[in-house]
Design a protein around this motif. Structure first.
Motif, PDB file in Angstrom:
ATOM      1  N   MET A 151       0.801  -1.075  -0.107  1.00  0.00           N
ATOM      2  CA  MET A 151       0.070   0.028   0.031  1.00  0.00           C
ATOM      3  C   MET A 151       0.836   1.168  -0.053  1.00  0.00           C
ATOM      4  SD  MET A 151      -3.111   1.109   2.695  1.00  0.00           S
ATOM      5  CE  MET A 151      -3.741  -0.658   2.843  1.00  0.00           C
ATOM      6  N   PRO A 152       0.584   2.385  -0.876  1.00  0.00           N
ATOM      7  CA  PRO A 152       1.583   3.421  -0.932  1.00  0.00           C
ATOM      8  C   PRO A 152       1.362   4.081   0.425  1.00  0.00           C
ATOM      9  CG  PRO A 152      -0.380   3.626  -2.285  1.00  0.00           C
ATOM     10  CD  PRO A 152      -0.560   2.154  -1.805  1.00  0.00           C
ATOM     11  N   LEU A 153       2.393   5.114   0.831  1.00  0.00           N
ATOM     12  CA  LEU A 153       2.369   5.796   1.718  1.00  0.00           C
ATOM     13  C   LEU A 153       1.071   6.367   1.806  1.00  0.00           C
ATOM     14  CD1 LEU A 153       4.695   5.417   3.551  1.00  0.00           C
ATOM     15  CD2 LEU A 153       5.876   7.556   2.653  1.00  0.00           C
ATOM     16  N   ASN A 154       0.745   7.397   0.997  1.00  0.00           N
ATOM     17  CA  ASN A 154      -0.534   7.932   0.962  1.00  0.00           C
ATOM     18  C   ASN A 154      -1.585   7.378   0.224  1.00  0.00           C
ATOM     19  OD1 ASN A 154      -2.827   9.720   0.799  1.00  0.00           O
ATOM     20  ND2 ASN A 154      -1.648  11.295  -0.380  1.00  0.00           N
ATOM     21  N   ARG A 155      -2.391   6.588   0.933  1.00  0.00           N
ATOM     22  CA  ARG A 155      -3.598   5.543   0.533  1.00  0.00           C
ATOM     23  C   ARG A 155      -4.645   6.273  -0.507  1.00  0.00           C
ATOM     24  NH1 ARG A 155      -7.809   3.774   4.860  1.00  0.00           N
ATOM     25  NH2 ARG A 155      -8.092   5.781   5.808  1.00  0.00           N
ATOM     26  N   PHE A 156      -4.509   7.575  -0.376  1.00  0.00           N
ATOM     27  CA  PHE A 156      -5.532   8.419  -1.243  1.00  0.00           C
ATOM     28  C   PHE A 156      -4.905   8.941  -2.299  1.00  0.00           C
ATOM     29  CE2 PHE A 156      -6.995   8.540   3.227  1.00  0.00           C
ATOM     30  CZ  PHE A 156      -8.261   7.794   3.031  1.00  0.00           C
ATOM     31  N   GLU A 157      -3.569   8.701  -2.611  1.00  0.00           N
ATOM     32  CA  GLU A 157      -2.792   9.252  -3.664  1.00  0.00           C
ATOM     33  C   GLU A 157      -3.594   9.254  -5.037  1.00  0.00           C
ATOM     34  OE1 GLU A 157       1.939   9.366  -5.220  1.00  0.00           O
ATOM     35  OE2 GLU A 157       1.199   7.489  -3.823  1.00  0.00           O
ATOM     36  N   SER A 158      -4.101   8.262  -5.320  1.00  0.00           N
ATOM     37  CA  SER A 158      -4.828   7.923  -6.652  1.00  0.00           C
ATOM     38  C   SER A 158      -6.136   8.152  -6.807  1.00  0.00           C
ATOM     39  CB  SER A 158      -4.562   6.505  -6.952  1.00  0.00           C
ATOM     40  OG  SER A 158      -3.419   6.152  -7.085  1.00  0.00           O
ATOM     41  N   PHE A 159      -6.811   8.969  -5.766  1.00  0.00           N
ATOM     42  CA  PHE A 159      -8.153   9.120  -5.488  1.00  0.00           C
ATOM     43  C   PHE A 159      -8.401  10.587  -5.449  1.00  0.00           C
ATOM     44  CE2 PHE A 159      -7.556   4.713  -4.149  1.00  0.00           C
ATOM     45  CZ  PHE A 159      -8.294   3.960  -5.027  1.00  0.00           C
TER      46      PHE A 159
ATOM     47  N   LYS B 108     -11.817  10.339  -0.754  1.00  0.00           N
ATOM     48  CA  LYS B 108     -10.813  10.646   0.442  1.00  0.00           C
ATOM     49  C   LYS B 108     -12.102  10.934   1.682  1.00  0.00           C
ATOM     50  CE  LYS B 108      -7.252  13.178   2.912  1.00  0.00           C
ATOM     51  NZ  LYS B 108      -6.182  13.947   2.683  1.00  0.00           N
ATOM     52  N   GLU B 109     -12.658  11.978   1.321  1.00  0.00           N
ATOM     53  CA  GLU B 109     -13.514  12.473   2.365  1.00  0.00           C
ATOM     54  C   GLU B 109     -14.647  11.371   2.688  1.00  0.00           C
ATOM     55  OE1 GLU B 109     -15.392  16.249   1.207  1.00  0.00           O
ATOM     56  OE2 GLU B 109     -13.376  17.101   0.954  1.00  0.00           O
ATOM     57  N   LEU B 110     -15.139  10.726   1.795  1.00  0.00           N
ATOM     58  CA  LEU B 110     -16.083   9.683   2.039  1.00  0.00           C
ATOM     59  C   LEU B 110     -15.536   8.477   2.777  1.00  0.00           C
ATOM     60  CD1 LEU B 110     -17.944   9.647  -1.339  1.00  0.00           C
ATOM     61  CD2 LEU B 110     -19.122  10.470   0.993  1.00  0.00           C
ATOM     62  N   VAL B 111     -14.306   8.200   2.339  1.00  0.00           N
ATOM     63  CA  VAL B 111     -13.600   7.223   3.189  1.00  0.00           C
ATOM     64  C   VAL B 111     -13.227   7.690   4.630  1.00  0.00           C
ATOM     65  CG1 VAL B 111     -11.576   5.587   3.502  1.00  0.00           C
ATOM     66  CG2 VAL B 111     -12.689   5.876   1.234  1.00  0.00           C
TER      67      VAL B 111
ATOM     68  N   LEU C  71     -21.528   5.032  -0.700  1.00  0.00           N
ATOM     69  CA  LEU C  71     -21.207   3.654  -0.318  1.00  0.00           C
ATOM     70  C   LEU C  71     -20.489   2.995  -1.066  1.00  0.00           C
ATOM     71  CD1 LEU C  71     -24.021   2.722   2.519  1.00  0.00           C
ATOM     72  CD2 LEU C  71     -21.632   3.173   3.206  1.00  0.00           C
ATOM     73  N   GLU C  72     -21.107   2.962  -2.293  1.00  0.00           N
ATOM     74  CA  GLU C  72     -20.315   2.200  -3.224  1.00  0.00           C
ATOM     75  C   GLU C  72     -18.929   2.678  -3.726  1.00  0.00           C
ATOM     76  OE1 GLU C  72     -23.057   2.899  -6.690  1.00  0.00           O
ATOM     77  OE2 GLU C  72     -24.545   1.279  -5.800  1.00  0.00           O
ATOM     78  N   ASP C  73     -18.936   4.232  -3.659  1.00  0.00           N
ATOM     79  CA  ASP C  73     -17.451   4.701  -3.659  1.00  0.00           C
ATOM     80  C   ASP C  73     -16.483   4.315  -2.564  1.00  0.00           C
ATOM     81  OD1 ASP C  73     -18.261   6.225  -5.868  1.00  0.00           O
ATOM     82  OD2 ASP C  73     -18.508   7.877  -4.827  1.00  0.00           O
ATOM     83  N   VAL C  74     -16.881   3.984  -1.408  1.00  0.00           N
ATOM     84  CA  VAL C  74     -16.249   3.620  -0.168  1.00  0.00           C
ATOM     85  C   VAL C  74     -15.839   2.124  -0.388  1.00  0.00           C
ATOM     86  CG1 VAL C  74     -16.247   3.057   2.290  1.00  0.00           C
ATOM     87  CG2 VAL C  74     -17.204   5.393   1.596  1.00  0.00           C
ATOM     88  N   ILE C  75     -16.889   1.424  -0.648  1.00  0.00           N
ATOM     89  CA  ILE C  75     -16.428  -0.064  -1.061  1.00  0.00           C
ATOM     90  C   ILE C  75     -15.448  -0.055  -2.186  1.00  0.00           C
ATOM     91  CG2 ILE C  75     -17.426  -2.195  -1.972  1.00  0.00           C
ATOM     92  CD1 ILE C  75     -19.930  -1.391  -0.518  1.00  0.00           C
ATOM     93  N   ASP C  76     -15.625   0.452  -3.505  1.00  0.00           N
ATOM     94  CA  ASP C  76     -14.788   0.484  -4.364  1.00  0.00           C
ATOM     95  C   ASP C  76     -13.404   0.906  -4.108  1.00  0.00           C
ATOM     96  OD1 ASP C  76     -16.805  -0.442  -5.767  1.00  0.00           O
ATOM     97  OD2 ASP C  76     -17.276   1.554  -6.915  1.00  0.00           O
ATOM     98  N   PHE C  77     -13.243   2.019  -3.112  1.00  0.00           N
ATOM     99  CA  PHE C  77     -11.997   2.368  -2.431  1.00  0.00           C
ATOM    100  C   PHE C  77     -11.131   1.149  -2.173  1.00  0.00           C
ATOM    101  CE2 PHE C  77      -9.343   3.672   1.096  1.00  0.00           C
ATOM    102  CZ  PHE C  77      -8.269   4.468   0.297  1.00  0.00           C
ATOM    103  N   TYR C  78     -11.866   0.551  -1.026  1.00  0.00           N
ATOM    104  CA  TYR C  78     -11.139  -0.723  -0.279  1.00  0.00           C
ATOM    105  C   TYR C  78     -10.900  -1.727  -1.258  1.00  0.00           C
ATOM    106  CZ  TYR C  78     -12.556   1.783   4.004  1.00  0.00           C
ATOM    107  OH  TYR C  78     -12.612   2.579   5.007  1.00  0.00           O
ATOM    108  N   LEU C  79     -11.891  -2.040  -2.251  1.00  0.00           N
ATOM    109  CA  LEU C  79     -11.462  -2.936  -3.306  1.00  0.00           C
ATOM    110  C   LEU C  79     -10.351  -2.599  -4.163  1.00  0.00           C
ATOM    111  CD1 LEU C  79     -12.432  -5.405  -4.905  1.00  0.00           C
ATOM    112  CD2 LEU C  79     -13.545  -3.883  -6.260  1.00  0.00           C
ATOM    113  N   GLU C  80     -10.032  -1.291  -4.469  1.00  0.00           N
ATOM    114  CA  GLU C  80      -9.029  -0.902  -5.565  1.00  0.00           C
ATOM    115  C   GLU C  80      -7.756  -0.929  -4.497  1.00  0.00           C
ATOM    116  OE1 GLU C  80      -9.679   2.300  -7.829  1.00  0.00           O
ATOM    117  OE2 GLU C  80     -11.700   1.866  -8.118  1.00  0.00           O
TER     118      GLU C  80
END
Length: 103
Positions: free
Chosen positions: A1-9, A14-17, A37-46
């Motif tokens: 996992m990258p240092l900044n897990r939100f780097e590609s988003f 980021k705010e939703l997660v 919620l779909e965006d949050v789930i997709d973030f964790y999937l990705e």
């Protein structure tokens, strides 16, 4: 996992997660709509965060139990975690509900 897990988003994701994680950790009562919620789930999937993906899928299924998109994400989760029979069974159930949905 990258240092900044939100780097590609983007900031919205980021705010939703962070909001979702706050809801979970502090047992807050806040509303997230199905798209959020779909965006949050997709973030964790990705990002490959299976633990949080499971938590998000479970939370979303409580709020939106009839949602086909949430059930599809649950099937993805089941497949990722090696529960292939359960994933296939859920996909067959969804095919009966929405036979024309190619997702």
């Amino acid at each position: 996992m990258p240092l900044n897990r939100f780097e590609s988003f983007d900031n919205k994701v980021k705010e939703l997660v962070l909001k979702f994680e706050s809801i979970m950790s502090e047992r807050k009562i806040q509303y997230l709509d199905i798209d959020e919620l779909e965006d949050v789930i997709d973030f964790y999937l990705e990002t490959g965060d299976v633990v949080m993906m499971e938590e998000a899928v479970r939370y979303a299924a409580k709020i939106f139990p009839a949602s086909v998109s949430i059930k599809l994400r649950r099937a993805q989760f089941l497949g990722i975690t090696g529960k292939y029979d359960a994933a296939v069974s859920l996909l067959h159930e969804l095919k009966k509900i929405e036979p024309d949905n190619c997702e």
